[in-house]
Design a protein around this motif. Structure first.
Motif, PDB file in Angstrom:
ATOM      1  N   UNK A 133       1.078   9.338  11.128  1.00  0.00           N
ATOM      2  CA  UNK A 133       2.523   9.422  10.907  1.00  0.00           C
ATOM      3  C   UNK A 133       3.217  10.243  11.996  1.00  0.00           C
ATOM      4  N   UNK A 134       4.464   9.886  12.289  1.00  0.00           N
ATOM      5  CA  UNK A 134       5.257  10.621  13.280  1.00  0.00           C
ATOM      6  C   UNK A 134       6.307  11.452  12.532  1.00  0.00           C
ATOM      7  N   UNK A 135       6.052  12.763  12.452  1.00  0.00           N
ATOM      8  CA  UNK A 135       6.998  13.657  11.790  1.00  0.00           C
ATOM      9  C   UNK A 135       8.101  14.040  12.779  1.00  0.00           C
ATOM     10  N   UNK A 136       9.323  13.655  12.458  1.00  0.00           N
ATOM     11  CA  UNK A 136      10.434  14.004  13.355  1.00  0.00           C
ATOM     12  C   UNK A 136      11.077  15.324  12.959  1.00  0.00           C
ATOM     13  N   UNK A 137      10.745  15.809  11.755  1.00  0.00           N
ATOM     14  CA  UNK A 137      11.300  17.089  11.312  1.00  0.00           C
ATOM     15  C   UNK A 137      10.508  17.579  10.112  1.00  0.00           C
ATOM     16  N   UNK A 138      10.494  18.884   9.925  1.00  0.00           N
ATOM     17  CA  UNK A 138       9.975  19.494   8.703  1.00  0.00           C
ATOM     18  C   UNK A 138      11.059  20.426   8.170  1.00  0.00           C
ATOM     19  N   UNK A 139      11.131  20.542   6.866  1.00  0.00           N
ATOM     20  CA  UNK A 139      12.161  21.384   6.276  1.00  0.00           C
ATOM     21  C   UNK A 139      11.605  22.110   5.069  1.00  0.00           C
ATOM     22  N   UNK A 140      12.396  23.003   4.500  1.00  0.00           N
ATOM     23  CA  UNK A 140      11.869  23.954   3.506  1.00  0.00           C
ATOM     24  C   UNK A 140      12.137  23.530   2.068  1.00  0.00           C
ATOM     25  N   UNK A 141      11.446  22.510   1.627  1.00  0.00           N
ATOM     26  CA  UNK A 141      11.569  22.104   0.234  1.00  0.00           C
ATOM     27  C   UNK A 141      11.883  20.639   0.085  1.00  0.00           C
ATOM     28  N   UNK A 142      11.496  20.078  -1.074  1.00  0.00           N
ATOM     29  CA  UNK A 142      11.631  18.650  -1.292  1.00  0.00           C
ATOM     30  C   UNK A 142      13.088  18.198  -1.289  1.00  0.00           C
ATOM     31  N   UNK A 143      13.983  18.993  -1.840  1.00  0.00           N
ATOM     32  CA  UNK A 143      15.395  18.606  -1.858  1.00  0.00           C
ATOM     33  C   UNK A 143      15.911  18.387  -0.444  1.00  0.00           C
ATOM     34  N   UNK A 144      15.581  19.284   0.477  1.00  0.00           N
ATOM     35  CA  UNK A 144      16.008  19.135   1.862  1.00  0.00           C
ATOM     36  C   UNK A 144      15.286  17.971   2.541  1.00  0.00           C
ATOM     37  N   UNK A 145      14.017  17.765   2.182  1.00  0.00           N
ATOM     38  CA  UNK A 145      13.288  16.614   2.723  1.00  0.00           C
ATOM     39  C   UNK A 145      14.007  15.319   2.369  1.00  0.00           C
ATOM     40  N   UNK A 146      14.384  15.180   1.095  1.00  0.00           N
ATOM     41  CA  UNK A 146      15.048  13.959   0.656  1.00  0.00           C
ATOM     42  C   UNK A 146      16.413  13.795   1.303  1.00  0.00           C
ATOM     43  N   UNK A 147      17.126  14.880   1.501  1.00  0.00           N
ATOM     44  CA  UNK A 147      18.421  14.799   2.180  1.00  0.00           C
ATOM     45  C   UNK A 147      18.256  14.286   3.594  1.00  0.00           C
ATOM     46  N   UNK A 148      17.190  14.727   4.283  1.00  0.00           N
ATOM     47  CA  UNK A 148      16.957  14.268   5.651  1.00  0.00           C
ATOM     48  C   UNK A 148      16.458  12.825   5.676  1.00  0.00           C
ATOM     49  N   UNK A 149      15.671  12.435   4.665  1.00  0.00           N
ATOM     50  CA  UNK A 149      15.258  11.023   4.570  1.00  0.00           C
ATOM     51  C   UNK A 149      16.489  10.133   4.510  1.00  0.00           C
ATOM     52  N   UNK A 150      17.475  10.549   3.699  1.00  0.00           N
ATOM     53  CA  UNK A 150      18.699   9.753   3.558  1.00  0.00           C
ATOM     54  C   UNK A 150      19.527   9.758   4.829  1.00  0.00           C
ATOM     55  N   UNK A 151      19.665  10.911   5.460  1.00  0.00           N
ATOM     56  CA  UNK A 151      20.555  11.017   6.624  1.00  0.00           C
ATOM     57  C   UNK A 151      19.929  10.449   7.892  1.00  0.00           C
ATOM     58  N   UNK A 152      18.600  10.489   7.996  1.00  0.00           N
ATOM     59  CA  UNK A 152      17.906  10.054   9.209  1.00  0.00           C
ATOM     60  C   UNK A 152      17.282   8.672   9.072  1.00  0.00           C
ATOM     61  N   UNK A 153      17.470   8.013   7.920  1.00  0.00           N
ATOM     62  CA  UNK A 153      16.807   6.718   7.639  1.00  0.00           C
ATOM     63  C   UNK A 153      15.310   6.820   7.880  1.00  0.00           C
TER      64      UNK A 153
END
Length: 303
Positions: free
Chosen positions: A218-238
């Motif tokens: 997998x190619x991780x383009x970002x890591x963040x601090x918690x699932x809520x922020x992960x999901x927000x980035x999934x939505x914003x970054x497609x």
């Protein structure tokens, strides 16, 4: 030193070294030696003799005033530890993942209230890393944790409650969001969002392992601090991420959760608790968690 302070309190209460020695069931010379050692430790005279017995000096009064609350607190703490050792402790400090509470902890608590109303739970919503640290420091008795608990299992009693399926988190507009199931192989070449390893140790390695089994890294383009922020980035970054499939019953703005079809893709639900004798309260909670886990997993784990 604490035993000598307790002996001093007895001497002052009795007003006599001889009577205190009888009460403490030691010889008078042995008690006198303890008092001399204590005076040496604090650096001053604590008792003075009178014709009627002994009484505390000014320094002795000060020591009693300062140390009596300490002794009382020590005795209360020791009594609680002994109750826990006998299995009669009635309070458990439990760490949990808020995302997991509805699926396992909530029904387990309902069962516990019905069968063991005397048990009180103090609940602490914590990240996996916070739970592990609190267990190590003695701040928690039990941690309801995910796959991340495997990294600490050797330091505590541990039990895999159940093994759950996996789902993909996608933005609502993703072409795969309308599918009923997705193969992990279909995510090759996609951007992944990871989570901070300090908060969820092993989570990114778990995702990487699943993807490698499917034939890609997998190619991780970002890591963040918690699932809520992960999901927000999934939505914003497609982008995408992999999660345990109990997320299918939750909702998050802009996110669709789709089960993966890979039979070998699993996420373990783990409970950790302190080593040593397992108290009756802990056993009762673990059993309630096992029952709740069985209902969501559909089949018992092998013994």
């Amino acid at each position: 030193m604490i035993d000598r302070v307790r002996a001093l309190l007895t001497v002052i209460e009795e007003g006599s070294v001889n009577r205190a020695a009888v009460r403490l069931r030691i010889t008078q010379p042995a008690l006198s030696r303890q008092m001399k050692l204590l005076e040496s430790e604090v650096g001053g005279k604590l008792l003075e003799r009178e014709t009627s017995g002994v009484k505390p000096t000014g320094l002795g009064h000060t020591l009693v005033k300062v140390m009596r609350p300490v002794i009382d607190s020590y005795e209360a703490a020791l009594a609680e530890v002994r109750r826990q050792a006998r299995g009669s402790g009635s309070e458990l400090r439990v760490g949990f993942l808020i995302s997991a509470a509805q699926s396992i902890l909530t029904p387990a608590m309902e069962r516990l209230r019905k069968d063991h109303p005397e048990i009180r739970l103090k609940l602490h919503d914590m990240s996996p890393k916070e739970q592990i640290d609190a267990l190590k420091s003695g701040g928690l008795d039990l941690a309801l944790i995910g796959q991340e608990g495997a990294v600490a299992a050797r330091d505590f009693h541990s039990l895999k409650l159940c093994s759950l399926g996996v789902c993909v988190a996608l933005s609502n507009g993703d072409p795969l969001a309308c599918r009923k199931k997705i193969s992990i192989r279909e995510l090759a070449g996609r951007d992944f969002i990871g989570v901070d390893e300090d908060q969820m140790p092993g989570r990114n390695r778990w995702i990487t392992s699943l993807c490698r089994t499917a034939g890609f890294k997998p190619r991780f383009i970002a890591t963040t601090d918690g699932i809520t922020h992960v999901l927000s980035m999934v939505a914003s970054e497609s982008a995408v991420t992999l999660l345990p499939d109990y997320f299918k019953t939750t909702s998050h703005p802009g996110i669709t959760f789709v089960p993966v079809s890979d039979a070998r893709a699993r996420w373990d639900f783990i409970v950790l608790w302190q080593r040593g004798k397992t108290t009756a309260c802990t056993t009762a909670l673990v059993e309630a968690l096992k029952e709740a886990a069985l209902k969501i997993s559909g089949s018992p784990l092998p013994p």
